[in-house]
Design an enzyme around this catalytic site. Structure first.
Site, PDB file in Angstrom:
ATOM      1  N   HIS A 164      -6.123   1.026   2.853  1.00 36.49           N
ATOM      2  CA  HIS A 164      -4.989   1.348   3.730  1.00 36.49           C
ATOM      3  C   HIS A 164      -4.652   2.844   3.688  1.00 36.49           C
ATOM      4  O   HIS A 164      -3.996   3.347   4.601  1.00 36.49           O
ATOM      5  CB  HIS A 164      -3.742   0.585   3.293  1.00 36.49           C
ATOM      6  CG  HIS A 164      -3.528  -0.721   4.011  1.00 36.49           C
ATOM      7  ND1 HIS A 164      -3.673  -0.863   5.365  1.00 36.49           N
ATOM      8  CD2 HIS A 164      -3.133  -1.942   3.553  1.00 36.49           C
ATOM      9  CE1 HIS A 164      -3.392  -2.116   5.711  1.00 36.49           C
ATOM     10  NE2 HIS A 164      -3.069  -2.797   4.627  1.00 36.49           N
ATOM     11  N   GLU A 191       0.790  -1.233   0.000  1.00 35.86           N
ATOM     12  CA  GLU A 191       0.000   0.000   0.000  1.00 35.86           C
ATOM     13  C   GLU A 191       0.820   1.280   0.000  1.00 35.86           C
ATOM     14  O   GLU A 191       0.326   2.322   0.458  1.00 35.86           O
ATOM     15  CB  GLU A 191      -0.908  -0.003   1.239  1.00 35.86           C
ATOM     16  CG  GLU A 191      -0.179   0.165   2.592  1.00 35.86           C
ATOM     17  CD  GLU A 191       0.080  -1.127   3.351  1.00 35.86           C
ATOM     18  OE1 GLU A 191       0.162  -2.190   2.706  1.00 35.86           O
ATOM     19  OE2 GLU A 191       0.221  -1.079   4.580  1.00 35.86           O
ATOM     20  N   HIS A 224      -8.316  -3.609  -0.600  1.00 37.20           N
ATOM     21  CA  HIS A 224      -7.527  -3.643   0.641  1.00 37.20           C
ATOM     22  C   HIS A 224      -6.413  -2.591   0.615  1.00 37.20           C
ATOM     23  O   HIS A 224      -6.288  -1.792   1.550  1.00 37.20           O
ATOM     24  CB  HIS A 224      -6.941  -5.044   0.818  1.00 37.20           C
ATOM     25  CG  HIS A 224      -6.123  -5.216   2.059  1.00 37.20           C
ATOM     26  ND1 HIS A 224      -6.633  -5.738   3.223  1.00 37.20           N
ATOM     27  CD2 HIS A 224      -4.824  -4.923   2.319  1.00 37.20           C
ATOM     28  CE1 HIS A 224      -5.688  -5.751   4.148  1.00 37.20           C
ATOM     29  NE2 HIS A 224      -4.570  -5.271   3.617  1.00 37.20           N
ATOM     30  N   GLU A 225      -5.635  -2.559  -0.441  1.00 35.68           N
ATOM     31  CA  GLU A 225      -4.515  -1.609  -0.486  1.00 35.68           C
ATOM     32  C   GLU A 225      -5.034  -0.176  -0.545  1.00 35.68           C
ATOM     33  O   GLU A 225      -4.475   0.720   0.063  1.00 35.68           O
ATOM     34  CB  GLU A 225      -3.587  -1.897  -1.678  1.00 35.68           C
ATOM     35  CG  GLU A 225      -3.049  -3.333  -1.752  1.00 35.68           C
ATOM     36  CD  GLU A 225      -2.478  -3.889  -0.462  1.00 35.68           C
ATOM     37  OE1 GLU A 225      -1.989  -3.106   0.376  1.00 35.68           O
ATOM     38  OE2 GLU A 225      -2.545  -5.118  -0.271  1.00 35.68           O
TER      39      GLU A 225
HETATM   40  N1  B3K Z   1       1.160  -4.341   4.110  1.00 30.79           N
HETATM   41  C1  B3K Z   1       1.505  -5.304   3.096  1.00 30.79           C
HETATM   42  C2  B3K Z   1       2.188  -6.514   3.611  1.00 30.79           C
HETATM   43  C3  B3K Z   1       3.629  -6.329   3.885  1.00 30.79           C
HETATM   44  C4  B3K Z   1       4.277  -7.655   4.225  1.00 30.79           C
HETATM   45  C5  B3K Z   1       5.681  -7.505   4.631  1.00 30.79           C
HETATM   46  N2  B3K Z   1       6.328  -8.768   4.810  1.00 30.79           N
HETATM   47  C6  B3K Z   1       0.314  -5.707   2.300  1.00 30.79           C
HETATM   48  C7  B3K Z   1      -0.987  -5.557   2.986  1.00 30.79           C
HETATM   49  O1  B3K Z   1      -1.286  -6.171   3.984  1.00 30.79           O
HETATM   50  O2  B3K Z   1      -1.761  -4.780   2.526  1.00 30.79           O
HETATM   51 ZN    ZN Z   2      -2.844  -4.828   4.540  1.00 32.20          ZN
END
Ligand code: B3K
Ligand code: ZN
Length: 873
Positions: free
Chosen positions: A304, A267, A300-301
């Site tokens: 965020h 994200e 989802h992203e």
């Molecule tokens: N925030 C990232 C995941 C990062 C993982 C690092 N090992 C994707 C997500 O959950 O949206």
């Molecule tokens: Zn996430």
């Protein structure tokens, strides 16, 4: 256990200390070259600690070229493997650090690396320290300016976070672009991408009338697979405004799809980097599930941006603050757009088959962990999925209106800050006036609670008394457990299937009972008929039930419960009860029999024209072996697999006509669009094909060859795989021929090949590692082939230990190359405490082999150590 030279050190949540320095601005300059990229970082820093102190920066695999303080060469510093410690600093100063890094050699896919011909980054959780020396922790928020210099022909697109503020050409065939991100952010949200791409451009007008440019970058030649991702992005932006009143903030939103990526997507502010699996799709190359996955991950992203980016985590122990909440939001998004019931069922399947196993395994942890060796090991089903269940319970307890008021309070209070899970719950509490002090235990206690139910009916007083007690079994890392605040949503059904009104002492009461003590009793009055209790409507809490039902009661629930999830769950209970007694029968050398009540239930469902098609597909999909295993204290791999096979085959034969007819009807009515009604028809058809394969395999073959849709082709291949029909090989050959040039599409084929139970699966998998479409360097390929083999329970758990040995061989290779991927793949090897002693001793041997590796990564060290501890206890 073998001696380890330098033991990795654990960090504890309770040790949190605020940073000694803050960083206000960072100006980065990248001169991009595959083997030697020069990174110049100019930051303005301010000491926060009361006393003068060293500045301790994180850094890994960096070559320090120069260091200046306030433009003067500074020599009071020390460099170690993971830190740069600078002394003799004024209170406020400008720091300039020049480092060299080698993106081409970076196969761990953290920091700056190459995906194909492009450069990209992955900084969460602690990857920024592979780019430059920095305070690489989420509570240091700075505004970034990023200048990228690179060869213009090879890298026409130079991207970073924020808005583009300048660009120009240089004499040597290079060009430069400068980006500025006005929103202060932690380093984990930094991103840079450089390469040549095809670009899909679009725009979105926000609720306040601002026009946002939307740009989607994909590998050349892939534009015909981008439409759905763009539509999903626009749908996400609109949904977040409507349901959460949250509007996008920058003027541009970019997404780049890359082939080499350790997880699903990331994200980064204004510049998401995605695994191409969650972007690229058209009906020929992707299944309906792929389309739905893309919608969910794009959402989802995007979500965020508020829950994660504008308000971020104070420290990594708080990860669920952003992940649990954002998963809850993406689940709601998918449910509002598609089928709420089917989404709920799928989420609960995932919890029961995998998150419950995590709670019972050696890596058990609360959704807010207390102790971490390698942070990347805590991007878990517990933090994400159970974390989302915890948010969902808050939503159930508060209701939509108060929950949204809590969200508003959270945003108003904490926008621009790095905060904790307690801050979130406090906002919910303050906005709703609901006492959530006990509820907070969900954040600190690991394990899956078990609810025990006792009830009695007093016909003369028309009273139904319900006693619910809770207990949480000890987990690997935490033995003491306390009672939790659990919302238990119930319904009482009369024998004719009607819902009985809930009242206590003459007052109507909510269907959501709040269990807060070890044991509580509710006495409902005015109950005119002996009721059947429907527990956990909509799966109102992530718990297990200790409650047995008669077949008649389950049939009443399956046919009459008001909540669709509860009807499906009734069916699960019916089938699981059969499985449990079938496994016992097999262990006693008895033969199996499918009882008529079960066959009749399925027959009735198959012949019911009014039932929702998507729901019926889920009702016909028998729990996976992992899900079934959850009902046993000792897992007998072979007996569970045999019982499950017998059940499916038995049903296929008993209802052959019904399955064939329904399969044909679905095929006929499908309009081949992505409308949810068509998706439901195809999923029902896929469910039917699993059975049809045993009696009319030619229909499976026809489903493959007569359809242009990947969904149908894959449904046929999966059915052919499971029933091992003669037609299988022609289908698999055809697919391979058509798609061998495309690794992403071949992943489905690799996964099915690795799950195929006939013949020697292990030898087949070994041979496939030499397949031209396979590469050990690509995480998607590795997960598809090796990961699927490790879930092919019969072969992975082969009695001679060959499956364990092979996975360990692979882990030895990945340990140095890509420890994150290795650490994910090891799960089926360590969640094995319920297996027989012989298998456990073979697993211990393999784990000891890993423990003895000289260069064992932190990632594997943590899992291997915990795994051994649990197995040897
Ligand atoms: N925030 C990232 C995941 C990062 C993982 C690092 N090992 C994707 C997500 O959950 O949206
Ligand atoms: Zn996430």
């Amino acid at each position: 256990m073998a001696e380890l030279s330098a033991q990795p050190i654990a960090k504890y949540r309770s040790d949190y200390q605020a940073p000694s320095y803050s960083i206000e601005t960072v100006a980065l300059e990248f001169d991009l070259e595959p083997n030697s990229t020069r990174v110049t970082a100019k930051s303005t820093l301010l000491r926060k600690a009361a006393q003068a102190c060293d500045l301790v920066l994180d850094g890994e695999k960096l070559e320090l070229i120069s260091l200046k303080v306030n433009q003067n060469v500074h020599s009071a510093y020390q460099v170690t493997e993971s830190q740069l410690v600078i002394s003799e600093l004024p209170e406020r100063f400008e720091l300039e650090i020049v480092t060299h890094i080698n993106p081409a050699e970076n196969k761990a896919f953290e920091g700056l690396y190459q995906s194909g011909d492009a450069f990209c980054t992955q900084c969460e959780a602690e990857g920024f320290r592979r780019i430059t020396y920095y305070l690489d922790r989420p509570d240091v928020l700075a505004t970034y300016t990023t200048k990228i210099i690179a060869d213009k022909a090879q890298y026409p697109y130079l991207l970073s976070n924020g808005n583009k503020v300048g660009q120009g050409d240089l004499a040597n065939g290079k060009h430069w672009v400068t980006w500025q991100d006005p929103f202060p952010k932690p380093s984990y949200l930094f991103a840079l991408v450089a390469g040549d791409f095809d670009l899909l451009s679009d725009s979105f007008v926000t609720q306040s009338g601002r026009k946002i440019a939307l740009e989607l970058f994909v590998d050349k030649g892939n534009l015909d697979r981008t439409e759905h991702a763009m539509a999903s992005l626009k749908a996400s932006m609109e949904w977040d405004e409507q349901r959460f009143n949250l509007e996008y903030d920058l003027d541009i939103y970019m997404i780049v799809a890359v082939d080499f990526f350790n997880m699903g997507a990331m994200e980064n502010k204004g510049l998401n980097v995605f695994n191409s699996k969650y972007v690229l799709a058209n009906k020929q190359s992707a299944t309906d599930n792929d389309f739905l996955g893309i919608e969910a991950v794009i959402g989802h992203e995007y979500f965020h941006n508020w829950t994660g980016n504008r308000i971020t985590c104070r420290d990594w122990f708080q990860l669920s603050l952003k992940e649990g909440l954002t998963v809850f939001r993406d689940q709601e998004f998918s449910s509002d757009l598609g089928s709420r019931a089917v989404n709920r069922i799928k989420n609960v399947r995932l919890l029961r088959s995998h998150q419950f196993a995590e709670d019972g395994g050696p890596m058990a942890h609360p959704i807010r962990p207390d102790k971490v060796i390698e942070m990347n090991n805590f991007y878990t089903l517990t933090v994400y999925e159970k974390g989302a269940e915890v948010i969902r319970m808050l939503h159930t307890l508060l209701g939509e209106k108060a929950f949204q008021a809590g969200m508003q309070t959270y945003v108003d209070r904490h926008d621009g800050q790095a905060v904790t899970c307690d801050d979130f719950v406090n906002a919910m509490q303050d906005a709703s006036a609901k006492d959530l002090s006990l509820f907070k235990r969900w954040y600190s206690q690991s394990g899956t609670p078990i609810l025990n139910v006792d009830s009695s009916y007093d016909a003369s007083n028309k009273q139904y008394s319900l006693t619910i007690s809770q207990h949480t079994p000890a987990t690997a890392e935490q033995t003491e457990k306390l009672p939790l605040h659990i919302p238990v949503s119930i319904e009482l059904l009369a024998s004719n299937g009607n819902a009985l009104p809930l009242q206590i002492k003459g007052q109507a009461v909510s269907e959501v009972l709040e269990l807060v003590e070890d044991q509580q009793t509710w006495v409902f009055d005015g109950i005119s008929d002996i009721p059947t209790l429907v527990m956990l409507q909509e799966f109102s809490a992530p718990v297990k039930l200790d409650l047995s039902y008669s077949t008649e009661q389950l049939l009443l629930i399956i046919n009459h419960a008001s909540n669709t999830f509860a009807r499906w769950d009734g069916m699960q209970k019916l089938v699981t009860a059969w499985m449990v007694q079938a496994v016992a029968a097999l262990q006693q050398g008895k033969s199996l029999l499918l009882d008529e009540a079960i066959v009749a239930t399925f027959r009735q469902l198959l012949e019911d024209p009014s039932i929702d098609k998507g729901l019926l597909a889920e009702l016909l999909t028998i729990s996976s072996e992992n899900e079934i295993a959850d009902s046993f204290t000792h897992v007998d791999i072979d007996a569970i697999a045999s019982a499950r096979d017998f059940f499916i085959k038995g049903l296929a034969e008993a209802l052959a006509e019904q399955f064939c007819q329904l399969e044909q009807r679905c095929a006929m009515h499908d309009q081949r669009t992505l409308a949810h009604s068509d998706i439901a028809l195809r999923s029902l058809r896929a469910a039917c094909l699993q059975y049809v394969a045993y009696t009319k395999p030619e229909l499976v073959s026809a489903a493959y060859f007569d359809s242009a849709l990947m969904t149908n082709k894959l449904a046929a291949m999966s059915a052919a795989n499971n029933a091992a029909i003669a037609q299988r090989s022609a289908m698999f050959k055809d697919y391979e021929q058509q798609w061998q040039h495309d690794g992403l599409v071949m992943d489905k084929w690799f996964a099915l090949e690795a799950s195929y139970g006939e013949g020697n699966s292990l030898e087949r998998v070994k041979a496939l590692t030499e397949h031209p479409s396979f590469s050990m360097e690509n995480p998607n390929r590795v997960r598809s082939l090796i990961g699927s083999f490790a879930n092919n329970t019969r072969h992975f758990h082969a009695k001679d230990g060959s499956g364990y040995q092979y996975l360990t061989d692979i882990l030895c290779i990945l340990n140095t190359q890509n420890p994150q991927v290795a650490s994910r793949l090891i799960t089926p090897l360590i969640q094995t405490v319920k297996l027989d002693e012989k298998r456990k001793s073979m697993i211990i041997k393999q784990l000891e082999r890993l423990a003895a590796l000289e260069d064992l990564s932190k990632d594997l060290f943590e899992k291997v150590t915990n795994g051994l501890q649990q197995l040897q206890a």
